[in-house]
Design a protein around this motif. Structure first.
Motif, short mmCIF file in Angstrom:
data_model
loop_
_atom_site.label_atom_id
_atom_site.label_comp_id
_atom_site.label_asym_id
_atom_site.label_seq_id
_atom_site.Cartn_x
_atom_site.Cartn_y
_atom_site.Cartn_z
N HIS A 77 25.70 -19.83 -5.68
CA HIS A 77 24.96 -18.61 -6.05
C HIS A 77 23.46 -18.90 -5.95
O HIS A 77 22.92 -19.69 -6.73
CB HIS A 77 25.36 -18.24 -7.48
N ALA A 78 22.81 -18.28 -4.98
CA ALA A 78 21.36 -18.47 -4.79
C ALA A 78 20.78 -17.07 -4.59
O ALA A 78 20.65 -16.58 -3.48
CB ALA A 78 21.10 -19.37 -3.59
N PRO A 79 20.51 -16.38 -5.72
CA PRO A 79 20.23 -14.95 -5.66
C PRO A 79 18.77 -14.61 -5.34
O PRO A 79 17.87 -14.89 -6.14
CB PRO A 79 20.58 -14.48 -7.09
N TYR A 80 18.57 -14.01 -4.19
CA TYR A 80 17.25 -13.48 -3.79
C TYR A 80 17.45 -12.02 -3.44
O TYR A 80 18.25 -11.70 -2.54
CB TYR A 80 16.70 -14.27 -2.58
N ARG A 81 16.71 -11.15 -4.11
CA ARG A 81 16.91 -9.72 -3.91
C ARG A 81 16.44 -9.29 -2.51
O ARG A 81 15.65 -9.97 -1.87
CB ARG A 81 16.14 -8.93 -4.98
N PHE A 82 16.95 -8.12 -2.08
CA PHE A 82 16.59 -7.60 -0.77
C PHE A 82 15.30 -6.79 -0.89
O PHE A 82 15.24 -5.59 -0.65
CB PHE A 82 17.73 -6.74 -0.21
N ASP A 83 14.25 -7.48 -1.36
CA ASP A 83 12.94 -6.84 -1.49
C ASP A 83 11.87 -7.93 -1.38
O ASP A 83 12.17 -9.09 -1.08
CB ASP A 83 12.84 -6.04 -2.80
N ALA A 84 10.63 -7.55 -1.66
CA ALA A 84 9.52 -8.48 -1.43
C ALA A 84 9.55 -9.69 -2.37
O ALA A 84 8.89 -10.69 -2.11
CB ALA A 84 8.19 -7.73 -1.58
N SER A 85 10.33 -9.59 -3.47
CA SER A 85 10.42 -10.74 -4.37
C SER A 85 11.36 -11.81 -3.82
O SER A 85 11.41 -12.93 -4.32
CB SER A 85 10.95 -10.31 -5.75
#
Ligand code: DUC
Ligand code: ZN
Ligand code: ZN
Length: 487
Positions: free
Chosen positions: A318-326
Motif C-alpha cells: 500500500h503506497a497511497p498517492y492521490r490522483f491530484d497535485a499532492s
C-alpha cells in the motif's frame, strides 16, 4: 465453568495448519480457551456460518512516509490503520524511512511520534536504510534491533536510495550477526535509467511506458545478484514485491540450496496487468508502481509460487498517492511516466481479494490463506510467539469472515484517504465482518469501534535462522582461506 470476557461461538476456526469447529474464549486480551462448551462470557459473538481466522498481519505498507522525492503518502497512521482494520488486519508493519543525512535514531523517534498517538491497531516498523554510515551500521541498527525493530529494507535501485554491492555486504553481515532481517527492493538501476532515457528521448513518455522502462530482466538480474551476495556471507535476505516468474524461481532455487532467502509478492501482480497503464490521458498514472504491473501469465505464475511456498509473503505494498497535485499529478496533469509517484493503494483489499479470488475460487486452501495473510509474516518478522495463530495464550487478534458476503469495490467504500482504488467495480465474495485486536472489537458490522492510539507498538524477536542448512561448504572456509577470519 470458566468465564470469559468474550466468547466467539459456533464458528469454524482456521490456522495455517488446520481448520476445525471451535468456540474461542477470550480473557484479558488473550485467547484463553478453544473448544466446544468451554464456558460463559460477558459478551457472546455468534459466528455460525463464519470463519474465525487470525487477524491479518500486513507487513508491507507505506504510511505517513515521504518518498525520496519528498511526496508524502496520503494515509497517516489513523487512516492507514483504520483502512487496514476494515480489511481484516490487526497488525501493520509499515516502513520508517531514513533519508540521506538522517540518523536512524531520529527516524525512529519521528515515526514513533507519527504512529503512537494515531494507530488504531498494533504496529511495528521496518526501517529503510539509504545512508549506511559506520554509525548507522555498527551502532544504530543493532540498537534498533535491541528495541525490537528487527527488519529493514535497502534498495538496489533509485539514485537517492541505492546501496552499492559493497555496502550491501556490510549490511548483510551486520544483520546476520545481530538478529536482523534484511529486505531488498531488487531492480537493476543502470538498466532502468538507460531505458528511461531512451524512452523519454524518443518521446515515449505516457504512463504505459513506465512498464517498458522496468524490464523483467532488471528484476531477475538484481534478485540473482542479491542471492549471490547473501548466500556468500550466509545471511538472510527477503525480496519484497517480486513481480516475475524468473525472480520467484530464483528465490525457490536458493531455498532449495539451503539459503536463508525469502520472497513476497503483492495483489497488483496477481490481479492487474500492464494493460491497466494504457488508459486515457493521465489515468494510467493510477497504476504506476515499481516493479511495474506485468501480464496475465505472471498472474498465474504468482498463484503457483504462493501455493508452492517459493514465495512466503503476500502483502499489499500500500503506497497511497492521490490522483491530484499532492500525489500522482505533482508534475502536472500530463506527467511523463518518470515523474509519477510510484505506488498503488490496497491495504483494505489485500485479504478480501485473496479470499474472493483464492479461497472462494478454489485456487488456495483456507489454511494457505491464513499463512499468507498472517502466520508467515508473524514467523518471519518475529511475532509468532503471540500473533498469527488462534491458540490459547496468543493475542486475541481475530477476524471473523462471512464467506458469502458480497461487496462491490468503490473508492468511496474504502476507509483510506485515497480518491481512487485500482479495483473500482470489482465484485468480491467474502469479507471480514467483525475484527478484534487484543480482545477489543475494532470493527463490527461496517462500523469502526476503535479509537486513535489504541494500537500498541510490537517489539519483535530477532530473526530466527533455525531450519536453514546450506548443503555446500561455505565459499570461504578455514581450509582454503589460510585461517583468515573475514566475516
Ligand atoms: N517500492 C516499494 O516497496 N513501494 C513503493 C515504491 C517502491 O519502489
Ligand atoms: Zn520497493
Ligand atoms: Zn513498498
Amino acid at each position: 465453568m470458566a468465564t470469559f470476557d468474550t466468547l466467539i461461538k459456533g464458528g469454524t476456526v482456521a490456522n495455517s495448519y488446520a481448520t476445525f469447529k471451535a468456540d474461542v474464549g477470550i480473557r484479558d486480551g488473550k485467547i484463553a480457551a478453544l473448544g466446544i462448551d468451554i464456558g460463559e462470557a460477558n459478551q457472546t459473538i455468534d459466528a455460525k456460518g463464519k470463519y474465525v481466522l487470525p487477524g491479518g498481519i500486513e507487513t508491507h505498507c507505506h504510511i505517513a512516509q515521504e518518498s525520496s522525492t519528498g511526496t508524502m503518502t496520503s494515509d497517516d497512521y489513523y487512516s492507514g490503520s483504520v483502512s487496514a482494520a476494515f480489511g481484516g488486519n490487526t497488525t501493520i508493519v509499515p516502513f520508517a524511512a531514513q533519508h540521506r543525512g538522517q540518523s536512524i535514531n531520529d527516524v525512529i523517534s519521528l515515526y514513533d511520534s507519527r504512529a503512537a498517538p494515531h494507530s488504531v491497531i498494533d504496529y511495528s516498523y521496518h526501517l529503510i536504510v539509504t545512508d549506511p554510515t559506520d554509525a548507522a551500521i555498527n551502532e544504530q541498527l543493532p540498537a534498533a534491533f535491541e528495541r525490537g525493530i528487527t527488519s529493514f529494507k535497502v534498495f538496489m535501485t533509485y539514485d537517492k536510495m541505492i546501496v552499492s554491492d559493497e555496502q550491501f555486504l556490510d549490511i548483510l553481515v551486520m544483520a546476520r550477526d545481530n538478529g536482523g532481517l534484511t529486505m531488498v527492493h531488487a531492480e537493476n538501476n543502470a538498466m532502468i535509467k538507460w531505458m528511461v532515457k531512451r524512452l523519454i528521448d524518443r518521446g515515449y513518455d505516457a504512463p504505459k511506458y513506465h512498464a517498458v522502462s522496468h524490464p523483467r530482466t532488471s528484476e531477475v538480474e538484481a534478485v540473482r545478484r542479491g542471492i549471490a551476495l547473501a548466500s556468500f556471507v550466509e545471511a538472510p535476505l527477503l525480496f519484497v514485491h517480486i513481480s516475475t516468474d524468473a525472480g520467484a524461481r530464483a528465490v525457490a532455487d536458493a531455498r532449495m540450496d539451503g539459503c536463508m532467502i525469502f520472497g513476497e509478492t503483492c495483489p497488483q501482480y496477481m490481479f492487474l496487468t500492464a494493460e491497466d497503464l494504457d488508459r486515457q490521458g493521465a489515468e494510467g498514472a493510477k497504476y504506476c508502481c515499481s516493479p511495474p504491473l506485468r501480464d496475465t501469465q505472471t498472474q498465474i505464475d504468482m498463484w503457483r509460487h504462493l501455493n508452492a511456498g517459493s514465495l512466503q509473503l503476500y502483502s499489499s505494498d500500500h503506497a497511497p498517492y492521490r490522483f491530484d497535485a499532492s500525489g500522482k499529478l505533482s508534475a502536472g496533469n500530463n506527467p511523463p511516466f518518470n515523474r509519477i509517484a510510484n505506488g498503488l493503494p490496497g491495504i483494505e483489499l489485500r485479504a478480501p481479494l485473496l479470499f474472493s479470488e483464492g479461497v472462494n475460487k478454489g485456487r488456495i486452501s483456507l489454511e494457505t490463506f491464513v499463512s499468507l495473510t498472517a502466520s508467515n509474516a508473524a514467523k518471519l518478522f518475529g511475532m509468532d510467539d503471540h500473533k498469527g495463530t488462534i491458540a490459547p495464550g496468543f493475542d486475541a487478534d481475530i477476524a471473523i469472515w462471512d464467506p458469502q458476503k458480497s461487496t462491490q469495490v468503490t473508492a468511496a467504500g474504502m476507509h483510506d484517504n485515497m480518491d481512487y482504488t485500482p479495483f473500482e467495480g470489482w465484485e468480491l465474495t467474502g469479507w471480514p465482518v467483525t475484527v478484534m485486536n487484543r480482545g477489543r472489537v475494532i470493527v463490527d458490522s461496517e462500523e469502526l469501534k476503535a479509537t486513535a492510539g489504541d494500537g500498541q507498538f510490537i517489539a519483535r524477536k530477532p530473526f530466527d535462522p533455525t531450519g536453514f542448512i546450506p548443503p555446500r561448504a561455505p565459499e570461504i572456509e578455514e581450509s582454503t582461506n589460510f585461517g583468515a577470519k573475514l566475516f
